[in-house]
Design a protein around this motif. Structure first.
Motif, PDB file in Angstrom:
ATOM      1  N   ARG A  37       0.920  -1.164   0.006  1.00 23.32           N
ATOM      2  CA  ARG A  37      -0.191  -0.003   0.058  1.00 23.32           C
ATOM      3  C   ARG A  37       0.849   1.335  -0.126  1.00 23.32           C
ATOM      4  O   ARG A  37       0.648   2.022  -0.850  1.00 23.32           O
ATOM      5  N   GLN A  38       1.728   1.330   1.076  1.00 20.89           N
ATOM      6  CA  GLN A  38       2.499   2.616   0.999  1.00 20.89           C
ATOM      7  C   GLN A  38       3.437   2.683  -0.100  1.00 20.89           C
ATOM      8  O   GLN A  38       3.407   3.842  -0.493  1.00 20.89           O
ATOM      9  N   ILE A  39       4.235   1.507  -0.665  1.00 21.79           N
ATOM     10  CA  ILE A  39       5.160   2.068  -1.464  1.00 21.79           C
ATOM     11  C   ILE A  39       4.298   2.357  -2.938  1.00 21.79           C
ATOM     12  O   ILE A  39       4.766   3.033  -3.927  1.00 21.79           O
ATOM     13  N   SER A  40       3.288   1.697  -3.265  1.00 16.10           N
ATOM     14  CA  SER A  40       2.651   1.764  -4.360  1.00 16.10           C
ATOM     15  C   SER A  40       2.058   3.176  -4.438  1.00 16.10           C
ATOM     16  O   SER A  40       1.957   4.196  -5.411  1.00 16.10           O
ATOM     17  N   GLN A  41       1.471   3.694  -3.261  1.00 13.00           N
ATOM     18  CA  GLN A  41       1.052   5.032  -3.209  1.00 13.00           C
ATOM     19  C   GLN A  41       1.914   6.184  -3.342  1.00 13.00           C
ATOM     20  O   GLN A  41       1.559   7.358  -4.085  1.00 13.00           O
ATOM     21  N   HIS A  42       2.886   5.840  -2.846  1.00 14.35           N
ATOM     22  CA  HIS A  42       4.207   6.778  -3.028  1.00 14.35           C
ATOM     23  C   HIS A  42       4.734   6.820  -4.451  1.00 14.35           C
ATOM     24  O   HIS A  42       4.816   7.862  -4.973  1.00 14.35           O
ATOM     25  N   ALA A  43       4.664   5.555  -5.274  1.00 16.37           N
ATOM     26  CA  ALA A  43       4.623   5.446  -6.798  1.00 16.37           C
ATOM     27  C   ALA A  43       3.750   6.410  -7.292  1.00 16.37           C
ATOM     28  O   ALA A  43       4.146   7.309  -8.264  1.00 16.37           O
ATOM     29  N   HIS A  44       2.471   6.366  -7.156  1.00 23.60           N
ATOM     30  CA  HIS A  44       1.449   6.910  -7.725  1.00 23.60           C
ATOM     31  C   HIS A  44       1.649   8.444  -7.559  1.00 23.60           C
ATOM     32  O   HIS A  44       1.393   9.435  -8.519  1.00 23.60           O
ATOM     33  N   SER A  45       2.184   8.858  -6.454  1.00 22.83           N
ATOM     34  CA  SER A  45       2.492  10.202  -6.005  1.00 22.83           C
ATOM     35  C   SER A  45       3.279  10.899  -7.177  1.00 22.83           C
ATOM     36  O   SER A  45       3.256  11.995  -7.630  1.00 22.83           O
ATOM     37  N   GLU A  46       4.515  10.075  -7.112  1.00 22.25           N
ATOM     38  CA  GLU A  46       5.493  10.529  -7.923  1.00 22.25           C
ATOM     39  C   GLU A  46       5.125  10.782  -9.366  1.00 22.25           C
ATOM     40  O   GLU A  46       5.310  11.747 -10.061  1.00 22.25           O
ATOM     41  N   ALA A  77       9.287  10.774 -12.697  1.00 17.72           N
ATOM     42  CA  ALA A  77       8.782   9.716 -13.607  1.00 17.72           C
ATOM     43  C   ALA A  77       9.877   8.296 -13.145  1.00 17.72           C
ATOM     44  O   ALA A  77       9.462   7.504 -12.832  1.00 17.72           O
ATOM     45  N   GLY A  78      11.264   8.758 -12.952  1.00 16.37           N
ATOM     46  CA  GLY A  78      12.024   7.758 -12.392  1.00 16.37           C
ATOM     47  C   GLY A  78      11.865   7.384 -11.109  1.00 16.37           C
ATOM     48  O   GLY A  78      11.830   5.991 -10.862  1.00 16.37           O
ATOM     49  N   HIS A  79      11.379   8.131 -10.214  1.00 16.88           N
ATOM     50  CA  HIS A  79      10.974   7.855  -8.948  1.00 16.88           C
ATOM     51  C   HIS A  79       9.939   6.806  -8.833  1.00 16.88           C
ATOM     52  O   HIS A  79       9.863   5.850  -8.095  1.00 16.88           O
ATOM     53  N   GLY A  80       8.906   7.128  -9.670  1.00 19.52           N
ATOM     54  CA  GLY A  80       7.658   6.329  -9.858  1.00 19.52           C
ATOM     55  C   GLY A  80       8.207   4.789 -10.267  1.00 19.52           C
ATOM     56  O   GLY A  80       7.714   4.017  -9.631  1.00 19.52           O
ATOM     57  N   LEU A  81       9.160   4.900 -11.188  1.00 15.98           N
ATOM     58  CA  LEU A  81       9.621   3.369 -11.791  1.00 15.98           C
ATOM     59  C   LEU A  81      10.401   2.655 -10.655  1.00 15.98           C
ATOM     60  O   LEU A  81      10.080   1.505 -10.621  1.00 15.98           O
ATOM     61  N   TYR A  82      11.098   3.420  -9.872  1.00 19.51           N
ATOM     62  CA  TYR A  82      11.985   2.724  -8.787  1.00 19.51           C
ATOM     63  C   TYR A  82      10.935   1.896  -7.705  1.00 19.51           C
ATOM     64  O   TYR A  82      11.102   1.009  -7.343  1.00 19.51           O
ATOM     65  N   LEU A  83      10.075   2.872  -7.741  1.00 21.16           N
ATOM     66  CA  LEU A  83       9.010   2.563  -6.508  1.00 21.16           C
ATOM     67  C   LEU A  83       8.131   1.640  -6.981  1.00 21.16           C
ATOM     68  O   LEU A  83       7.819   0.525  -6.128  1.00 21.16           O
ATOM     69  N   ALA A  87       7.797  -2.031  -5.045  1.00 22.22           N
ATOM     70  CA  ALA A  87       6.544  -2.809  -4.688  1.00 22.22           C
ATOM     71  C   ALA A  87       6.300  -4.062  -5.354  1.00 22.22           C
ATOM     72  O   ALA A  87       5.846  -5.190  -4.651  1.00 22.22           O
ATOM     73  N   GLU A  88       6.792  -4.161  -6.722  1.00 21.06           N
ATOM     74  CA  GLU A  88       6.531  -5.485  -7.388  1.00 21.06           C
ATOM     75  C   GLU A  88       7.331  -6.670  -6.712  1.00 21.06           C
ATOM     76  O   GLU A  88       6.832  -7.907  -6.781  1.00 21.06           O
ATOM     77  N   THR A  89       8.396  -6.456  -5.734  1.00 18.47           N
ATOM     78  CA  THR A  89       9.129  -7.463  -5.287  1.00 18.47           C
ATOM     79  C   THR A  89       8.145  -8.183  -4.158  1.00 18.47           C
ATOM     80  O   THR A  89       8.578  -9.266  -3.437  1.00 18.47           O
ATOM     81  N   LEU A  90       7.167  -7.647  -3.721  1.00 22.27           N
ATOM     82  CA  LEU A  90       6.290  -8.022  -2.689  1.00 22.27           C
ATOM     83  C   LEU A  90       5.005  -8.802  -3.310  1.00 22.27           C
ATOM     84  O   LEU A  90       4.048  -9.236  -2.531  1.00 22.27           O
ATOM     85  N   GLY A  91       5.026  -9.011  -4.451  1.00 24.63           N
ATOM     86  CA  GLY A  91       4.302 -10.018  -5.279  1.00 24.63           C
ATOM     87  C   GLY A  91       2.925  -9.205  -5.697  1.00 24.63           C
ATOM     88  O   GLY A  91       2.077  -9.718  -5.906  1.00 24.63           O
ATOM     89  N   ILE A  92       2.989  -7.872  -6.255  1.00 27.14           N
ATOM     90  CA  ILE A  92       2.039  -7.396  -6.833  1.00 27.14           C
ATOM     91  C   ILE A  92       2.476  -6.817  -8.159  1.00 27.14           C
ATOM     92  O   ILE A  92       3.568  -6.363  -8.193  1.00 27.14           O
ATOM     93  N   SER A  93       1.229  -6.926  -9.350  1.00 28.00           N
ATOM     94  CA  SER A  93       2.127  -6.890 -10.541  1.00 28.00           C
ATOM     95  C   SER A  93       1.598  -5.060 -10.823  1.00 28.00           C
ATOM     96  O   SER A  93       1.004  -4.447 -10.093  1.00 28.00           O
ATOM     97  N   ARG A  94       2.475  -4.569 -11.776  1.00 30.32           N
ATOM     98  CA  ARG A  94       2.197  -3.075 -11.984  1.00 30.32           C
ATOM     99  C   ARG A  94       1.127  -2.905 -12.610  1.00 30.32           C
ATOM    100  O   ARG A  94       0.467  -1.874 -12.145  1.00 30.32           O
ATOM    101  N   ALA A 149      14.052   1.293   1.212  1.00 26.45           N
ATOM    102  CA  ALA A 149      15.061   2.160   1.657  1.00 26.45           C
ATOM    103  C   ALA A 149      16.175   2.462   0.746  1.00 26.45           C
ATOM    104  O   ALA A 149      16.595   3.621   0.694  1.00 26.45           O
ATOM    105  N   ARG A 150      16.492   1.530  -0.184  1.00 26.84           N
ATOM    106  CA  ARG A 150      17.610   1.792  -1.099  1.00 26.84           C
ATOM    107  C   ARG A 150      17.127   2.535  -2.274  1.00 26.84           C
ATOM    108  O   ARG A 150      17.757   3.668  -2.678  1.00 26.84           O
ATOM    109  N   ALA A 151      15.710   2.419  -2.602  1.00 24.46           N
ATOM    110  CA  ALA A 151      15.268   3.449  -3.726  1.00 24.46           C
ATOM    111  C   ALA A 151      15.289   4.895  -3.047  1.00 24.46           C
ATOM    112  O   ALA A 151      15.552   5.712  -3.797  1.00 24.46           O
ATOM    113  N   MET A 152      15.021   4.870  -1.818  1.00 27.75           N
ATOM    114  CA  MET A 152      15.095   6.342  -1.157  1.00 27.75           C
ATOM    115  C   MET A 152      16.112   7.058  -1.251  1.00 27.75           C
ATOM    116  O   MET A 152      16.308   8.052  -1.102  1.00 27.75           O
TER     117      MET A 152
END
Ligand SMILES: [Fe+2]
Ligand SMILES: [Fe+2]
Length: 315
Positions: A37-46, A77-83, A87-94, A149-152
């Motif tokens: 939830r948090q990482i995807s919402q962060h990605a959407h914000s970017e 846009a790049g920040h969105g992509l890292y994030l 999030a995908e590493t946790l088992g949700i698709s883009r 953490a590393r993306a940040m």
């Protein structure tokens, strides 16, 4: 103890010791879900955050400003992509995350639901909005989930460039003609309170805080971070010769911090719930971008398939 309790205890011990949790490690389901939830919402914000500024790329006042703004929007846009990748590493698709954004199930930062009415808004956004984002994100470089953490770390380096380019726009306007200074003041007036809202509800109303602290997703509360933002911003506004639109703002010797006035929480909840000035417009823009980009995604998939076929024939 049941095996599940043992696992949970070992997991919490690792977090308490400051170890990073990696995607393939065991984790409680709630930890996984909270991070998705948090990482995807962060990605959407970017990604949604590119819209208010993208609006000014064609109208930037000089080639230098245009290049800087273009680079900044591209960074987002790049920040969105890292994030999204984290999030995908946790088992949700883009696709699933994008679907949640378009259907309104997933949120993004409410600040991007405010319009950008003048060039000075590019200055105020870089200074205040990226400034507030940095305060949140520096804390997240030490969060317990490794990929986040590393993306940040990388994102924060770019955010501090964004903030400086915004502040520099404000410096030039604030020391320009009276009309330019007025533009800068007007942008500060409109973006101050929405920026204050970026830290979320007051601590006593923040529902996710306790677990977030335990899992070290958050290390400081919303109110502590907001205070830090105010304390940083006041001398910066003074240097610009601009006035923060808060009559209750004053130095509190005893606390060693600035006191500040009340946030309009009605406005905050209204925008969060989808009724801000630009919510509809932002979602329409994202939906159109998704629809218009379908041929690119299809072409990329077809090409990847062709490549893997020709490789398997060669073998
Ligand atoms: Fe960003
Ligand atoms: Fe940024």
């Amino acid at each position: 103890m049941s095996p599940e309790i043992n696992l949970e205890k070992a997991f919490q011990d690792r977090i308490d010791k400051g170890e990073k949790i990696e995607p393939k490690d065991w984790m409680p389901e709630k930890y996984r879900k909270t991070h998705i939830r948090q990482i995807s919402q962060h990605a959407h914000s970017e990604v949604v955050g590119m819209l208010p500024e993208g609006n000014w790329i064609t109208r930037a006042p000089s080639l230098k400003r245009k290049c800087a703004l273009l680079a900044k929007v591209q960074d987002e846009a790049g920040h969105g992509l890292y994030l999204y990748s984290a999030a995908e590493t946790l088992g949700i698709s883009r696709d699933e995350m994008i679907e949640q954004l378009h259907s309104g199930k997933a949120k993004y930062s409410s600040i991007f639901n405010y319009p950008t009415l003048s060039w000075a808004d590019m200055g105020a956004i870089g200074w205040l909005v990226d400034g507030a984002a940095i305060i949140n994100q520096v804390m997240l470089t030490r969060t317990s989930f490794g990929p986040y953490a590393r993306a940040m770390v990388r994102i924060c380096k770019e955010e501090s460039f964004h903030q400086r380019q915004g502040y520099e726009i404000m410096m030039v306007l604030a020391s320009g003609t009276p009309e330019q200074k007025e533009m800068a003041q007007d942008a500060l007036n409109r973006f101050w309170w929405p920026s204050m809202m970026m830290f979320g509800p007051r601590d006593e109303e923040s529902t996710n805080s306790e677990l977030s602290m335990k899992w070290k997703i958050k290390r400081k509360s919303n109110d502590e971070l907001r205070q830090q933002f105010v304390d940083n911003s006041v001398p910066q506004a003074e240097y610009l010769g601009l006035t923060i639109p808060d009559p209750d703002l004053k130095w509190n010797e005893e606390r060693g911090h600035y006191d500040f006035g009340d946030i309009d929480w009605n406005e905050f909840w209204q925008v969060v719930k989808g009724d801000g000035p630009c919510n509809k417009e932002r979602m329409e823009a994202r939906q159109n971008a998704w629809d218009n980009g379908k041929w690119v995604r299809d072409a990329a998939m077809a090409y990847a398939e062709k490549q893997s076929k020709s490789k398997s024939i060669a073998v």
